[in-house]
Scaffold this active site. Sequence first.
Site, short mmCIF file in Angstrom:
data_model
loop_
_atom_site.label_atom_id
_atom_site.label_comp_id
_atom_site.label_asym_id
_atom_site.label_seq_id
_atom_site.Cartn_x
_atom_site.Cartn_y
_atom_site.Cartn_z
N GLY A 56 0.87 -1.15 -0.01
CA GLY A 56 0.11 -0.16 -0.04
C GLY A 56 0.77 1.25 0.00
O GLY A 56 0.71 2.12 -0.65
N ASN A 107 -7.99 -13.71 5.84
CA ASN A 107 -8.11 -12.41 4.87
C ASN A 107 -9.56 -12.12 4.40
O ASN A 107 -9.83 -11.10 4.27
CB ASN A 107 -7.05 -12.67 3.64
CG ASN A 107 -5.69 -12.13 4.06
OD1 ASN A 107 -5.58 -11.64 5.24
ND2 ASN A 107 -4.71 -12.39 3.18
N ARG A 158 7.36 -10.27 -13.90
CA ARG A 158 8.62 -11.08 -13.45
C ARG A 158 9.01 -12.01 -14.55
O ARG A 158 10.22 -11.98 -14.68
CB ARG A 158 7.87 -12.06 -12.37
CG ARG A 158 7.67 -11.34 -11.04
CD ARG A 158 6.81 -12.22 -9.87
NE ARG A 158 6.85 -11.45 -8.63
CZ ARG A 158 6.38 -11.61 -7.74
NH1 ARG A 158 5.31 -12.57 -7.86
NH2 ARG A 158 6.43 -11.08 -6.50
N HIS A 214 -3.29 -16.83 -9.86
CA HIS A 214 -2.04 -16.03 -9.28
C HIS A 214 -1.56 -17.01 -8.34
O HIS A 214 -1.79 -16.95 -7.18
CB HIS A 214 -2.48 -14.82 -8.73
CG HIS A 214 -1.36 -14.25 -8.15
ND1 HIS A 214 -0.08 -14.03 -8.78
CD2 HIS A 214 -1.01 -13.55 -6.97
CE1 HIS A 214 0.77 -13.18 -7.88
NE2 HIS A 214 0.08 -12.99 -6.72
#
Length: 321
Positions: free
Chosen positions: A15, A96, A152, A176
Amino acid sequence: MTRPKITIVGAGNVGAQTAFLIATKGLGDLVLIDIDEKAAKGKALDLFESIPLLDHTVSVIGSTDYKLTKDSQIVVVTAGVPRKPGMSREDLIDTNAKIMTTIMSNVVKYSPDCILIIVTNPLDEMVYLAKRLSKFPRQRVLGMAGILDTTRFQAFTAQALEVQPQQVSALVLGGHADAMLPLSSLATVGGVPLATLLSSQKIQELIDRTRKAGGEIVDIMGTSAYYAPAASLTLMIESILTDQKKILPCCAELQGEYDQKGVFIGVPCVLGKKGMESIVEVPLSTEEKTIFTKTIEDIKTRYPLLNKYSSTSFLGKLFKS
Ligand code: APR
């Protein structure tokens, strides 16, 4: 002059770094929200003090109070617990998901028209949950992962070939996770197909490293990456706010594209002022299609677990306590 308002929920590593990049590009006024009030306020103040040295003027505030986020155009959610060595992204799902429920109720309340960009892992599942909780149309619910996985692959490829990283063009789709799908057949370097520059064995090594790249960083420094994630987020935010309509791989909801419905996964998206304006379908080889479909099936097996967090009884209990 009114500038767009960008809220970042989670003023941690990703963030804060994203906020700094947004400020350097002058993309909009920033609100940093975190349950850790000192982190939100301290980082916002530090960033505020850097503005005279940057090329653009933006305002920056840090708080625990969602009222300050009112009418944000973009809300980025990075809040959550990052991975520790030995953890998979899926290990974070329960912790989460609970964090996401509280955040979404506040985001929807104060910025009902915003475009959501989710970063919290496990990404594909958290974007699905954010969509269920927000009830936003799919154009306004995105996840950041594909650009990170792609950069990447580009970086490793450029290193192997000793060329400028910006010369490498590539696309990584799918989940992901370790089953992500770097489409090496589409990769080019200065317009030259990658397969003419590297052996298939070397390309496979680059793909394998890309799949494990997040974990490689966690193993080295004990927590997850943030420079490349922040740069990836900034690219998405810039394309949306300045209506660039860039094609970027993002986690988005398929509604018939790739013969799939109601599932969130990484696909090339056109990002413009409406958010995810369309999904681009690229041809997949039989092998790629198998991996893509298998990843979708795996992600879907975790949806029932997430549905609990958007159920009326769970939300009722959460907001009573
Ligand atoms: N509301 C607001 N902020 C929260 C909440 C919450 N309910 N819960 C946690 N946070 C904050 C933490 O206080 C912390 O400042 O989220 C921030 C997360 O920052 P870091 O721990 O530094 O994690 P970071 O490396 O930035 O990763 C962010 O990206 O890769 C994913 O899984 C990873 O979910 C993680 C996210």
